[in-house]
Write an enzyme that holds these catalytic residues in place. Sequence first.
Site, PDB file in Angstrom:
ATOM      1  N   THR A  39       0.805  -1.174   0.029  1.00 37.10           N
ATOM      2  CA  THR A  39       0.115   0.137  -0.123  1.00 37.10           C
ATOM      3  C   THR A  39       0.858   1.224   0.003  1.00 37.10           C
ATOM      4  OG1 THR A  39      -1.640  -1.158   0.880  1.00 37.10           O
ATOM      5  CG2 THR A  39      -1.841   1.177   1.350  1.00 37.10           C
ATOM      6  N   HIS A  42       1.623   2.052  -3.522  1.00 34.71           N
ATOM      7  CA  HIS A  42       0.338   2.542  -3.963  1.00 34.71           C
ATOM      8  C   HIS A  42       0.102   4.059  -3.820  1.00 34.71           C
ATOM      9  CE1 HIS A  42      -1.236  -0.921  -5.985  1.00 34.71           C
ATOM     10  NE2 HIS A  42      -1.520  -1.666  -4.830  1.00 34.71           N
ATOM     11  N   HIS A  58       2.058   2.391   8.085  1.00 35.53           N
ATOM     12  CA  HIS A  58       0.931   2.000   9.201  1.00 35.53           C
ATOM     13  C   HIS A  58       1.308   0.694   9.778  1.00 35.53           C
ATOM     14  CE1 HIS A  58       0.337   0.746   4.925  1.00 35.53           C
ATOM     15  NE2 HIS A  58      -0.173  -0.470   5.519  1.00 35.53           N
ATOM     16  N   CYS A  93     -20.191   2.221  11.356  1.00 36.43           N
ATOM     17  CA  CYS A  93     -19.865   1.780  12.589  1.00 36.43           C
ATOM     18  C   CYS A  93     -21.001   1.277  13.491  1.00 36.43           C
ATOM     19  CB  CYS A  93     -19.278   2.862  13.366  1.00 36.43           C
ATOM     20  SG  CYS A  93     -17.515   3.272  12.645  1.00 36.43           S
ATOM     21  N   ILE A 170       1.352 -11.184   3.219  1.00 36.46           N
ATOM     22  CA  ILE A 170       0.098 -11.627   3.315  1.00 36.46           C
ATOM     23  C   ILE A 170      -0.197 -13.043   2.898  1.00 36.46           C
ATOM     24  CG2 ILE A 170      -2.637 -11.001   2.722  1.00 36.46           C
ATOM     25  CD1 ILE A 170      -1.066  -8.732   4.543  1.00 36.46           C
ATOM     26  N   GLY A 251      -5.869  -8.961  -1.512  1.00 35.06           N
ATOM     27  CA  GLY A 251      -4.861  -8.120  -2.089  1.00 35.06           C
ATOM     28  C   GLY A 251      -5.429  -6.707  -2.648  1.00 35.06           C
TER      29      GLY A 251
END
Length: 331
Positions: A39, A42, A58, A93, A170, A251
């Site tokens: 990411t 990206h 992150h 949420c 992953i 992915g």
Amino acid sequence: MRAVRLLAPGELACVEVPMPAPGPGEVLVKVAAAGICGTDRHLYLGEFPSRPPVTLGHEFSGTVEAVGAGVGLAVGTPVACDPNTWCGTCDACNRGRVNLCARNVATGIHRDGGFAEYAVFPAWKAVPLPAGLDLAQGAFAEPLACTLHGVDVGAPRPGERVIVLGGGVIGLLALQLARLSGAEVLLLTRSEGKRALGSRLGACATAPTPEAARAIWPDGANLVLECAGVPATVAAAPSLARAGGRVVVLGVLAQGATVPIEPFDLLFREIRLDFAFINPFTTTRAVALIASGAVEVAPLVSRTVSLTDASEVIAAPARPGDVKVLIDPGR
């Protein structure tokens, strides 16, 4: 302090920035290890929405150095960052779908993250790590938490056959989780080195191509976990599922990418196609799996680089054979 900042799409640099201070409800963490994610590439390429200028990162762990008002977490506590801060009040949420929060603020994407010597983020997103756990392993809490969500969606059962597409971090985490469920696992990746690592981590078979996978399991798999995040593997995934099977896409493809799908085939064979996004309520489980050794993460570290070198690593295509590159801000 030094931080790796996305200044604009296509513009990334390690720069000096002021030391952050924790506000009310926040913690200041001295970053020990941070993982470079697909990411992040990206984000660099402008293929994933973000809010530059922003410090990336992150997937990270570290030690609490200071706390803001109202925080009970003790200074010196080792923690991992759960980067996704949902609002708790939007429709998603309120339905318990916090990973779909309309106002989610992701550390390292929407606010400054862990590609830095220090990071500030909400204290309720700091997940304590067991004493003695290598902090470099703690940095895997976020990718494992995301993988757990995908495997939860796919729900492999004992005795089922699972094909994992992709030999990156992953995919190799998904392989281990599927094995823990009691399933047989076939890892499909072009990389010979990653196939060997997959075998060591519990794959009963490996294949370099979809054709080779179909030769091993002609009837297909009960569950296909797409973990590569490229159009070709997403397009191939349904063809690898047996009739009545399930496909889960974990992915991340570039925003705007499209994939050809044959609805008649999905209908006629009743293939279920699902997607799994980020990590709702799975980070604590991820930490426990890492700490117990039930999921191995140390073999997934390909190399460790400095903050100074990180910009070049993120901007370049991943090296063949790389699984996870960690950043050590102390270098």
